[in-house]
Design a protein around this motif. Structure first.
Motif, PDB file in Angstrom:
ATOM      1  N   ALA A 186      -5.692  11.648   7.046  1.00 20.80           N
ATOM      2  CA  ALA A 186      -7.039  11.925   6.524  1.00 20.80           C
ATOM      3  C   ALA A 186      -8.065  11.344   7.482  1.00 20.80           C
ATOM      4  CB  ALA A 186      -7.195  11.320   5.131  1.00 20.80           C
ATOM      5  N   ASP A 187      -7.903  11.630   8.769  1.00 22.08           N
ATOM      6  CA  ASP A 187      -8.677  10.965   9.819  1.00 22.08           C
ATOM      7  C   ASP A 187     -10.189  11.090   9.676  1.00 22.08           C
ATOM      8  OD1 ASP A 187      -6.646   9.777  11.156  1.00 22.08           O
ATOM      9  OD2 ASP A 187      -6.368  11.351  12.639  1.00 22.08           O
ATOM     10  N   ARG A 188     -10.679  12.253   9.268  1.00 21.69           N
ATOM     11  CA  ARG A 188     -12.126  12.470   9.218  1.00 21.69           C
ATOM     12  C   ARG A 188     -12.733  12.195   7.844  1.00 21.69           C
ATOM     13  NH1 ARG A 188     -12.520  18.172  12.671  1.00 21.69           N
ATOM     14  NH2 ARG A 188     -11.518  17.394  14.567  1.00 21.69           N
ATOM     15  N   ALA A 189     -11.944  11.729   6.944  1.00 23.30           N
ATOM     16  CA  ALA A 189     -12.419  11.546   5.569  1.00 23.30           C
ATOM     17  C   ALA A 189     -13.269  10.293   5.416  1.00 23.30           C
ATOM     18  CB  ALA A 189     -11.230  11.477   4.619  1.00 23.30           C
ATOM     19  N   LYS A 190     -14.212  10.364   4.482  1.00 22.29           N
ATOM     20  CA  LYS A 190     -14.984   9.199   4.052  1.00 22.29           C
ATOM     21  C   LYS A 190     -14.583   8.762   2.643  1.00 22.29           C
ATOM     22  CE  LYS A 190     -17.492   8.554   7.704  1.00 22.29           C
ATOM     23  NZ  LYS A 190     -17.290   7.336   8.519  1.00 22.29           N
ATOM     24  N   PHE A 191     -13.846   9.637   1.971  1.00 23.42           N
ATOM     25  CA  PHE A 191     -13.364   9.311   0.631  1.00 23.42           C
ATOM     26  C   PHE A 191     -12.001   9.968   0.450  1.00 23.42           C
ATOM     27  CE2 PHE A 191     -12.864   9.484  -3.932  1.00 23.42           C
ATOM     28  CZ  PHE A 191     -13.428   8.294  -4.370  1.00 23.42           C
ATOM     29  N   VAL A 192     -11.032   9.183  -0.014  1.00 19.96           N
ATOM     30  CA  VAL A 192      -9.662   9.677  -0.191  1.00 19.96           C
ATOM     31  C   VAL A 192      -9.196   9.360  -1.609  1.00 19.96           C
ATOM     32  CG1 VAL A 192      -7.267   9.483   0.570  1.00 19.96           C
ATOM     33  CG2 VAL A 192      -9.118   9.333   2.244  1.00 19.96           C
ATOM     34  N   ARG A 193      -8.576  10.358  -2.225  1.00 17.46           N
ATOM     35  CA  ARG A 193      -7.937  10.141  -3.529  1.00 17.46           C
ATOM     36  C   ARG A 193      -6.458  10.501  -3.406  1.00 17.46           C
ATOM     37  NH1 ARG A 193     -10.803  13.317  -7.201  1.00 17.46           N
ATOM     38  NH2 ARG A 193     -12.089  11.521  -7.778  1.00 17.46           N
ATOM     39  N   GLN A 194      -5.611   9.539  -3.703  1.00 20.27           N
ATOM     40  CA  GLN A 194      -4.163   9.740  -3.670  1.00 20.27           C
ATOM     41  C   GLN A 194      -3.615   9.549  -5.080  1.00 20.27           C
ATOM     42  OE1 GLN A 194      -0.536   8.567  -0.837  1.00 20.27           O
ATOM     43  NE2 GLN A 194      -1.673   6.751  -1.439  1.00 20.27           N
ATOM     44  N   SER A 195      -2.813  10.492  -5.545  1.00 18.66           N
ATOM     45  CA  SER A 195      -2.247  10.388  -6.887  1.00 18.66           C
ATOM     46  C   SER A 195      -0.772  10.782  -6.862  1.00 18.66           C
ATOM     47  CB  SER A 195      -3.024  11.273  -7.869  1.00 18.66           C
ATOM     48  OG  SER A 195      -2.929  12.638  -7.515  1.00 18.66           O
ATOM     49  N   PHE A 196      -0.020  10.232  -7.793  1.00 10.53           N
ATOM     50  CA  PHE A 196       1.404  10.518  -7.896  1.00 10.53           C
ATOM     51  C   PHE A 196       1.949   9.921  -9.186  1.00 10.53           C
ATOM     52  CE2 PHE A 196       0.724   6.668  -5.426  1.00 10.53           C
ATOM     53  CZ  PHE A 196       1.543   5.733  -6.045  1.00 10.53           C
ATOM     54  N   ARG A 197       3.169  10.325  -9.528  1.00 10.34           N
ATOM     55  CA  ARG A 197       3.918   9.667 -10.590  1.00 10.34           C
ATOM     56  C   ARG A 197       5.059   8.900  -9.947  1.00 10.34           C
ATOM     57  NH1 ARG A 197       6.347  12.430 -15.052  1.00 10.34           N
ATOM     58  NH2 ARG A 197       7.140  13.964 -13.552  1.00 10.34           N
ATOM     59  N   VAL A 198       5.421   7.772 -10.546  1.00 10.26           N
ATOM     60  CA  VAL A 198       6.447   6.924  -9.954  1.00 10.26           C
ATOM     61  C   VAL A 198       7.292   6.288 -11.053  1.00 10.26           C
ATOM     62  CG1 VAL A 198       4.948   4.870  -9.882  1.00 10.26           C
ATOM     63  CG2 VAL A 198       6.864   5.092  -8.249  1.00 10.26           C
ATOM     64  N   ARG A 199       8.565   6.089 -10.739  1.00 10.68           N
ATOM     65  CA  ARG A 199       9.435   5.331 -11.644  1.00 10.68           C
ATOM     66  C   ARG A 199      10.575   4.719 -10.840  1.00 10.68           C
ATOM     67  NH1 ARG A 199      14.494   6.956 -13.065  1.00 10.68           N
ATOM     68  NH2 ARG A 199      15.108   9.132 -12.672  1.00 10.68           N
ATOM     69  N   VAL A 200      11.267   3.791 -11.481  1.00  5.62           N
ATOM     70  CA  VAL A 200      12.486   3.206 -10.929  1.00  5.62           C
ATOM     71  C   VAL A 200      13.557   3.273 -12.005  1.00  5.62           C
ATOM     72  CG1 VAL A 200      11.303   1.682  -9.310  1.00  5.62           C
ATOM     73  CG2 VAL A 200      11.740   0.887 -11.650  1.00  5.62           C
ATOM     74  N   ASP A 201      14.785   2.949 -11.646  1.00  2.13           N
ATOM     75  CA  ASP A 201      15.865   2.931 -12.634  1.00  2.13           C
ATOM     76  C   ASP A 201      15.740   1.717 -13.544  1.00  2.13           C
ATOM     77  OD1 ASP A 201      17.214   5.284 -11.774  1.00  2.13           O
ATOM     78  OD2 ASP A 201      18.075   4.156 -10.090  1.00  2.13           O
ATOM     79  N   PRO A 202      16.230   1.806 -14.779  1.00  2.00           N
ATOM     80  CA  PRO A 202      16.222   0.627 -15.666  1.00  2.00           C
ATOM     81  C   PRO A 202      16.953  -0.540 -15.010  1.00  2.00           C
ATOM     82  CG  PRO A 202      16.758   2.619 -16.899  1.00  2.00           C
ATOM     83  CD  PRO A 202      16.752   3.008 -15.450  1.00  2.00           C
ATOM     84  N   GLY A 203      16.426  -1.724 -15.203  1.00  2.00           N
ATOM     85  CA  GLY A 203      17.026  -2.918 -14.622  1.00  2.00           C
ATOM     86  C   GLY A 203      16.634  -3.184 -13.183  1.00  2.00           C
ATOM     87  N   PHE A 204      15.686  -2.409 -12.674  1.00  2.00           N
ATOM     88  CA  PHE A 204      15.234  -2.564 -11.286  1.00  2.00           C
ATOM     89  C   PHE A 204      14.646  -3.957 -11.066  1.00  2.00           C
ATOM     90  CE2 PHE A 204      12.101  -2.286  -7.898  1.00  2.00           C
ATOM     91  CZ  PHE A 204      12.713  -1.501  -6.937  1.00  2.00           C
ATOM     92  N   LYS A 205      14.956  -4.533  -9.906  1.00  2.00           N
ATOM     93  CA  LYS A 205      14.435  -5.847  -9.547  1.00  2.00           C
ATOM     94  C   LYS A 205      13.667  -5.769  -8.233  1.00  2.00           C
ATOM     95  CE  LYS A 205      16.578  -7.818 -13.026  1.00  2.00           C
ATOM     96  NZ  LYS A 205      15.828  -8.342 -14.201  1.00  2.00           N
ATOM     97  N   ALA A 206      12.555  -6.482  -8.157  1.00  2.59           N
ATOM     98  CA  ALA A 206      11.777  -6.592  -6.917  1.00  2.59           C
ATOM     99  C   ALA A 206      11.536  -8.072  -6.645  1.00  2.59           C
ATOM    100  CB  ALA A 206      10.460  -5.834  -7.033  1.00  2.59           C
ATOM    101  N   PRO A 207      12.548  -8.779  -6.125  1.00  5.35           N
ATOM    102  CA  PRO A 207      12.421 -10.228  -5.934  1.00  5.35           C
ATOM    103  C   PRO A 207      11.486 -10.621  -4.799  1.00  5.35           C
ATOM    104  CG  PRO A 207      14.493  -9.445  -5.021  1.00  5.35           C
ATOM    105  CD  PRO A 207      13.875  -8.277  -5.732  1.00  5.35           C
ATOM    106  N   LYS A 208      11.218  -9.660  -3.901  1.00  2.00           N
ATOM    107  CA  LYS A 208      10.298  -9.920  -2.796  1.00  2.00           C
ATOM    108  C   LYS A 208       9.210  -8.856  -2.779  1.00  2.00           C
ATOM    109  CE  LYS A 208      13.672 -12.171   0.268  1.00  2.00           C
ATOM    110  NZ  LYS A 208      14.258 -12.173   1.638  1.00  2.00           N
ATOM    111  N   ARG A 209       8.234  -9.024  -1.894  1.00  2.00           N
ATOM    112  CA  ARG A 209       7.137  -8.068  -1.776  1.00  2.00           C
ATOM    113  C   ARG A 209       7.673  -6.657  -1.563  1.00  2.00           C
ATOM    114  NH1 ARG A 209       3.257  -7.624   3.426  1.00  2.00           N
ATOM    115  NH2 ARG A 209       5.333  -7.923   4.305  1.00  2.00           N
ATOM    116  N   LEU A 210       7.181  -5.720  -2.366  1.00  2.00           N
ATOM    117  CA  LEU A 210       7.611  -4.322  -2.262  1.00  2.00           C
ATOM    118  C   LEU A 210       6.420  -3.402  -2.521  1.00  2.00           C
ATOM    119  CD1 LEU A 210       9.634  -2.022  -2.015  1.00  2.00           C
ATOM    120  CD2 LEU A 210      10.324  -2.452  -4.392  1.00  2.00           C
ATOM    121  N   MET A 211       5.807  -2.928  -1.446  1.00  2.00           N
ATOM    122  CA  MET A 211       4.713  -1.970  -1.544  1.00  2.00           C
ATOM    123  C   MET A 211       5.288  -0.565  -1.677  1.00  2.00           C
ATOM    124  SD  MET A 211       1.831  -1.019   1.343  1.00  2.00           S
ATOM    125  CE  MET A 211       1.315  -2.716   1.585  1.00  2.00           C
TER     126      MET A 211
END
Length: 203
Positions: free
Chosen positions: A50-75
């Protein structure tokens, strides 16, 4: 147009498509960027420019499996000017601590972060359910805008700040970026959309 921001092509190895949903399974050692090994990070990302943009909108749906763990930073998503700057992304979403959202003010060539845990808004991104995410980013030296909404609730918002790190190659990304970990992690995405405007925000 989609592209994979880093090579070798770990994103292609990590991605699986099924019933219209894309999953990213990041494995230990997936470190395609030259900065990953010295920084102890791993990633598998997909992006839209989006190189020339002055405004960006990003959307999505997200999920993980039950019991998911994130013990460290996870972007899992960000909008970032990826070249000519070492600053952190202006807006980002993480699975750490059950979910966090971040906006950054670059005033004075510094990084003042505003980080909010989604659980404070009654949302746990690691509960195994689908969640809807909307990220809005307006680029300005003095009148910037940043907002993350999840399941219709505003998690973090910032306005009237310096949101411009003065880099180049503005890219909206999804996919895991994490601190080095010895186990794989899988994240599912659906309905990914990136919209961009060259002028004022469409609000």
């Amino acid at each position: 147009r989609y592209f994979r921001p880093h090579g070798p092509d770990t994103a292609k190895k990590a991605m699986t498509f099924k019933d219209g949903v894309v999953s990213f399974t990041i494995q230990p050692g997936m470190a395609p960027s030259s900065s990953d090994i010295p920084n102890g990070t791993e990633r598998a990302e997909m992006g839209q420019k989006a190189d020339r943009a002055k405004f960006v909108r990003q959307s999505f749906r997200v999920r993980v499996d039950p019991g998911f763990k994130a013990p460290k930073r996870l972007m899992i998503s960000q909008v970032k000017q990826g070249k000519k700057t070492n600053f952190s992304p202006a807006i980002a979403v993480y699975l750490t601590k059950g979910g966090t959202a971040k906006c950054i003010d670059y005033t004075g060539n510094r990084q003042k972060q505003k980080i909010v845990e989604t659980r404070k808004k009654g949302i746990n991104l690691t509960d195994g359910r689908w969640h809807s995410v909307v990220m809005e980013y307006g680029i300005s030296d003095v009148n910037g805008y940043c907002r993350v909404q999840i399941d219709g609730r505003t998690i973090v918002e910032m306005s009237g700040h310096d949101s411009n790190p003065n880099g180049s190659e503005l890219v909206a990304r999804i996919g895991p970026y994490r601190d080095k970990l010895s186990v794989p992690q899988t994240i599912y995405f659906d309905d990914w959309r990136v919209s961009q405007w060259k002028k004022s925000p469409p609000r």
